[in-house]
Design an enzyme around this catalytic site. Sequence first.
Site, PDB file in Angstrom:
ATOM      1  N   ASP A  35     -11.396 -30.040  33.330  1.00 51.41           N
ATOM      2  CA  ASP A  35     -12.746 -29.549  33.641  1.00 51.41           C
ATOM      3  C   ASP A  35     -12.665 -28.033  33.818  1.00 51.41           C
ATOM      4  OD1 ASP A  35     -15.524 -29.376  34.840  1.00 51.41           O
ATOM      5  OD2 ASP A  35     -15.328 -31.556  34.790  1.00 51.41           O
ATOM      6  N   ASN A 124     -24.350 -34.447  24.568  1.00 53.53           N
ATOM      7  CA  ASN A 124     -25.666 -34.459  23.913  1.00 53.53           C
ATOM      8  C   ASN A 124     -26.243 -33.058  23.713  1.00 53.53           C
ATOM      9  OD1 ASN A 124     -26.558 -37.072  23.261  1.00 53.53           O
ATOM     10  ND2 ASN A 124     -26.818 -37.570  25.429  1.00 53.53           N
ATOM     11  N   HIS A 179     -28.777 -40.018  17.467  1.00 56.65           N
ATOM     12  CA  HIS A 179     -28.814 -40.572  18.826  1.00 56.65           C
ATOM     13  C   HIS A 179     -30.023 -39.978  19.538  1.00 56.65           C
ATOM     14  CE1 HIS A 179     -27.431 -42.370  22.465  1.00 56.65           C
ATOM     15  NE2 HIS A 179     -27.154 -41.238  23.064  1.00 56.65           N
TER      16      HIS A 179
END
Length: 312
Positions: A35, A124, A179
């Site tokens: 991360d 996304n 999507h």
Amino acid sequence: MAQRKKISVIGAGNIGGELAMLVARRELGDCVLLDIPEKADFARGKALDIMQTGALDGFDGNVHGTSDYKDIAGSDVVIVTAGVPRKPGMSRDDLLSINLKIIRAVANGIKENAPKAFVVVISNPLDAMVYEMKKVTGFDPKMVVGMAGVLDSARMQCFLAMACKCSTKDVRALVLGGHGDTMVPALGYCTVNGIPVKQLLPADVIDGIVKRTAGGGGEIVKLMGTSAYYAPAAGAVEMAEAYLRDEKRILACAAYLNGEYGYKDMYIGVPVVIGGGGAERVVQIDLSADEKAMLDKSAEAVRGLITDAAKL
Ligand code: NAI
Ligand code: 2OP
């Protein structure tokens, strides 16, 4: 001596944490959970928590939390979950500008440190993010895929099983396209143990399931205030496993198209053979005129996102 496989997960949030757990539980190999520097300790904490679960549940493998891209060197698979998830009222497309910056940084980290990896993108808006990943890394398109179709198909399988009052194990569904709201359930290929669902359920029930599938992500965002993570993680692991074990699975994935289905230089969800060569082959199936028209509309929406991304 045989070496363990190495799977790196970028983004140690909800999906990333669940992914690392699945990788460890299925003993696919050692896992790196990466991360941003501000969340390096968070990633280390999740990694330790998962390894301690191994002592209880009896699975082996190292899970290493980090913010240093050098730690992903030699990865066989990299799964990208880095980015911001949806909040209620947001569409996946609202995430474009913020997640684009993130995906570009991540793509450079992967290009420099894990140039041989099979890359599965989850962030996304999926189809634009996976396109950007391929563009920035310059990797062979067979080695860069997006996870969405397996999730959308699983959602539809779940709703069909609920309506048919049967086991989800017997239900197969195939959802193609981008999507987003324009995804395309290929109804002719949705079956219960080989029986077309059209023979088992009335048209209005199937229509309801098609609509619920397209809104399946939003339904969960509304309930939880953030997006789903168990099924998305399971979907990406299924794709990673198909590559690592050379399974030649046919899965609905966002794959790079170069003329297949009539689309060029874009990613969109289609059936793909996933094996040791990555996205080895796009499988071209017959679609009804309505389904092809829906797929064209979906491709247009994805093309719009890719064009917007190129301007940012
Ligand atoms: P999350 O917010 O729980 O985790 C995202 C993590 O990415 C955070 O820990 C954040 O610090 C990290 N991150 C941000 N910038 C980074 C960078 N430059 N490098 C490394 N890590 C970075 O979000 P969650 O729920 O895990 O979702 C992740 C993404 O997956 C979202 O974009 C979401 O919309 C998408 N998603 C996609 C699905 C699909 O079917 N493709 C399904 C569900 C979610
Ligand atoms: C999902 O489908 C929001 O893409 C996310 O759950």
